[in-house]
Design a protein around this motif. Structure first.
Motif, PDB file in Angstrom:
ATOM      1  N   TYR A  44       0.844  -1.189   0.000  1.00  0.00           N
ATOM      2  CA  TYR A  44       0.000   0.000   0.000  1.00  0.00           C
ATOM      3  C   TYR A  44       0.878   1.237   0.000  1.00  0.00           C
ATOM      4  O   TYR A  44       1.669   1.440   0.917  1.00  0.00           O
ATOM      5  CB  TYR A  44      -0.922  -0.003   1.222  1.00  0.00           C
ATOM      6  CG  TYR A  44      -1.781   1.240   1.312  1.00  0.00           C
ATOM      7  CD1 TYR A  44      -2.941   1.347   0.562  1.00  0.00           C
ATOM      8  CD2 TYR A  44      -1.420   2.298   2.136  1.00  0.00           C
ATOM      9  CE1 TYR A  44      -3.725   2.485   0.634  1.00  0.00           C
ATOM     10  CE2 TYR A  44      -2.203   3.437   2.218  1.00  0.00           C
ATOM     11  CZ  TYR A  44      -3.352   3.529   1.459  1.00  0.00           C
ATOM     12  OH  TYR A  44      -4.135   4.661   1.517  1.00  0.00           O
ATOM     13  N   ARG A  45       0.761   2.052  -1.051  1.00  0.00           N
ATOM     14  CA  ARG A  45       1.559   3.276  -1.177  1.00  0.00           C
ATOM     15  C   ARG A  45       0.693   4.459  -1.624  1.00  0.00           C
ATOM     16  O   ARG A  45       1.150   5.305  -2.376  1.00  0.00           O
ATOM     17  CB  ARG A  45       2.677   3.086  -2.215  1.00  0.00           C
ATOM     18  CG  ARG A  45       3.713   2.084  -1.822  1.00  0.00           C
ATOM     19  CD  ARG A  45       4.744   2.745  -0.943  1.00  0.00           C
ATOM     20  NE  ARG A  45       5.809   1.810  -0.659  1.00  0.00           N
ATOM     21  CZ  ARG A  45       6.270   1.580   0.548  1.00  0.00           C
ATOM     22  NH1 ARG A  45       5.783   2.212   1.567  1.00  0.00           N
ATOM     23  NH2 ARG A  45       7.229   0.714   0.743  1.00  0.00           N
ATOM     24  N   GLU A  46      -0.525   4.520  -1.152  1.00  0.00           N
ATOM     25  CA  GLU A  46      -1.423   5.607  -1.545  1.00  0.00           C
ATOM     26  C   GLU A  46      -1.244   6.799  -0.603  1.00  0.00           C
ATOM     27  O   GLU A  46      -0.527   6.735   0.391  1.00  0.00           O
ATOM     28  CB  GLU A  46      -2.873   5.105  -1.521  1.00  0.00           C
ATOM     29  CG  GLU A  46      -3.133   3.958  -2.481  1.00  0.00           C
ATOM     30  CD  GLU A  46      -2.886   4.317  -3.934  1.00  0.00           C
ATOM     31  OE1 GLU A  46      -3.296   5.411  -4.365  1.00  0.00           O
ATOM     32  OE2 GLU A  46      -2.276   3.504  -4.637  1.00  0.00           O
ATOM     33  N   PRO A  49      -2.935   7.824   4.693  1.00  0.00           N
ATOM     34  CA  PRO A  49      -2.085   7.016   5.574  1.00  0.00           C
ATOM     35  C   PRO A  49      -2.881   5.889   6.225  1.00  0.00           C
ATOM     36  O   PRO A  49      -4.082   5.995   6.448  1.00  0.00           O
ATOM     37  CB  PRO A  49      -1.592   8.023   6.616  1.00  0.00           C
ATOM     38  CG  PRO A  49      -2.617   9.104   6.621  1.00  0.00           C
ATOM     39  CD  PRO A  49      -3.192   9.162   5.230  1.00  0.00           C
ATOM     40  N   LEU A  50      -2.177   4.813   6.513  1.00  0.00           N
ATOM     41  CA  LEU A  50      -2.780   3.700   7.226  1.00  0.00           C
ATOM     42  C   LEU A  50      -2.751   3.986   8.727  1.00  0.00           C
ATOM     43  O   LEU A  50      -1.806   4.609   9.218  1.00  0.00           O
ATOM     44  CB  LEU A  50      -1.998   2.413   6.958  1.00  0.00           C
ATOM     45  CG  LEU A  50      -2.121   1.822   5.567  1.00  0.00           C
ATOM     46  CD1 LEU A  50      -1.130   0.677   5.392  1.00  0.00           C
ATOM     47  CD2 LEU A  50      -3.535   1.338   5.308  1.00  0.00           C
ATOM     48  N   SER A  72      -2.988  -5.449  12.793  1.00  0.00           N
ATOM     49  CA  SER A  72      -1.557  -5.609  12.478  1.00  0.00           C
ATOM     50  C   SER A  72      -0.940  -6.883  13.054  1.00  0.00           C
ATOM     51  O   SER A  72       0.267  -6.968  13.230  1.00  0.00           O
ATOM     52  CB  SER A  72      -0.754  -4.380  12.927  1.00  0.00           C
ATOM     53  OG  SER A  72      -1.218  -3.230  12.247  1.00  0.00           O
ATOM     54  N   LYS A  95       4.157  -1.788   9.062  1.00  0.00           N
ATOM     55  CA  LYS A  95       4.155  -0.335   9.307  1.00  0.00           C
ATOM     56  C   LYS A  95       4.527   0.457   8.053  1.00  0.00           C
ATOM     57  O   LYS A  95       4.222   1.637   7.944  1.00  0.00           O
ATOM     58  CB  LYS A  95       5.067   0.011  10.473  1.00  0.00           C
ATOM     59  CG  LYS A  95       6.537  -0.262  10.219  1.00  0.00           C
ATOM     60  CD  LYS A  95       7.373   0.049  11.452  1.00  0.00           C
ATOM     61  CE  LYS A  95       8.807  -0.342  11.286  1.00  0.00           C
ATOM     62  NZ  LYS A  95       9.062  -1.752  11.126  1.00  0.00           N
ATOM     63  N   ASN A  96       5.182  -0.218   7.087  1.00  0.00           N
ATOM     64  CA  ASN A  96       5.553   0.422   5.815  1.00  0.00           C
ATOM     65  C   ASN A  96       4.518   0.171   4.722  1.00  0.00           C
ATOM     66  O   ASN A  96       4.747   0.516   3.566  1.00  0.00           O
ATOM     67  CB  ASN A  96       6.917  -0.080   5.343  1.00  0.00           C
ATOM     68  CG  ASN A  96       8.009   0.216   6.348  1.00  0.00           C
ATOM     69  OD1 ASN A  96       8.005   1.263   6.997  1.00  0.00           O
ATOM     70  ND2 ASN A  96       8.932  -0.702   6.509  1.00  0.00           N
ATOM     71  N   GLY A  97       3.405  -0.467   5.085  1.00  0.00           N
ATOM     72  CA  GLY A  97       2.358  -0.742   4.098  1.00  0.00           C
ATOM     73  C   GLY A  97       2.600  -2.000   3.288  1.00  0.00           C
ATOM     74  O   GLY A  97       1.923  -2.239   2.294  1.00  0.00           O
ATOM     75  N   ASN A  98       3.559  -2.828   3.693  1.00  0.00           N
ATOM     76  CA  ASN A  98       3.880  -4.048   2.952  1.00  0.00           C
ATOM     77  C   ASN A  98       3.212  -5.249   3.631  1.00  0.00           C
ATOM     78  O   ASN A  98       3.613  -5.652   4.721  1.00  0.00           O
ATOM     79  CB  ASN A  98       5.393  -4.251   2.877  1.00  0.00           C
ATOM     80  CG  ASN A  98       5.784  -5.378   1.958  1.00  0.00           C
ATOM     81  OD1 ASN A  98       4.987  -6.255   1.634  1.00  0.00           O
ATOM     82  ND2 ASN A  98       7.034  -5.362   1.517  1.00  0.00           N
ATOM     83  N   ILE A 118      -7.593  -4.166   1.992  1.00  0.00           N
ATOM     84  CA  ILE A 118      -7.427  -3.331   3.182  1.00  0.00           C
ATOM     85  C   ILE A 118      -8.670  -2.446   3.272  1.00  0.00           C
ATOM     86  O   ILE A 118      -8.728  -1.367   2.664  1.00  0.00           O
ATOM     87  CB  ILE A 118      -6.143  -2.472   3.100  1.00  0.00           C
ATOM     88  CG1 ILE A 118      -4.927  -3.342   2.762  1.00  0.00           C
ATOM     89  CG2 ILE A 118      -5.925  -1.705   4.400  1.00  0.00           C
ATOM     90  CD1 ILE A 118      -3.659  -2.556   2.462  1.00  0.00           C
TER      91      ILE A 118
END
Length: 178
Positions: A44-46, A49-50, A72, A95-98, A118
């Motif tokens: 996730y790189r949108e 923020p998560l 998580s 935490k990095n969206g991976n 997600i």
């Protein structure tokens, strides 16, 4: 009339509507071999923020539970029996969206579309998987990992190697689309 080309606004409006709704991505077809393992990417790189604690749901083509990540934390016990003890995730990368996973001991029945969802940000990645038998014509795993990672040589099928491959693949895809 008023200087605005109304037909030209239609694609722009469609893009805006699509951007404001859910994000669904499909990555290239992943190739795996019976008895081996494969990395199924979900990054996730949108812009949105998560949250610190996020839930992610991996499903297969038949909507079987591959892995649930709740707040998580991966919950292997909720997985369908066909996936128990065969799925690995990387909580240190959440935490990095991976939210990528490794599926081990591939079987022909594993072939098909996988979905990483997600819900909190309405993000979904569709990951097609093709599973084939290993033949003499199949490349040596070290060589194929080296080729896929753009010349980086690492021992195949280790989590670190797979992580490096995902990061390099993501960076190359980001570079191409930028």
């Amino acid at each position: 009339m008023d200087g605005v080309d109304r037909p030209a606004l239609v694609p722009l409006c469609l893009v805006l509507i699509c951007r404001l709704t859910s994000v669904i991505c499909q990555v290239h077809v992943n190739q795996g071999f019976i008895g081996h393992e494969v990395l199924l990417p979900c990054v996730y790189r949108e812009q949105d923020p998560l949250p610190d604690r996020v839930s992610v749901y991996w499903r297969d083509k038949d909507d079987n539970i591959v892995l649930d990540i709740i707040n998580s934390s991966p919950k292997e016990d909720t997985a369908d029996s066909m996936f128990k003890k065969r799925v690995e995730s990387f909580p240190e990368l959440f935490k990095n969206g991976n939210f990528s996973i490794v599926l081990r001991n591939l079987q022909q029945t594993d072939a098909g579309l996988y979905e990483c969802h997600i819900p909190v940000v309405d993000f979904q990645v569709n990951v097609p998987l093709k599973v084939s038998a290993v033949t003499k014509a199949t490349l040596d795993p070290v060589e194929s990992t080296q080729n896929a990672a753009g010349g980086l040589k690492c021992v195949p099928w280790t989590p670190l190697c797979l992580l490096v491959f995902v990061v390099l693949r993501f960076l190359s895809l980001t570079h191409v689309t930028a």
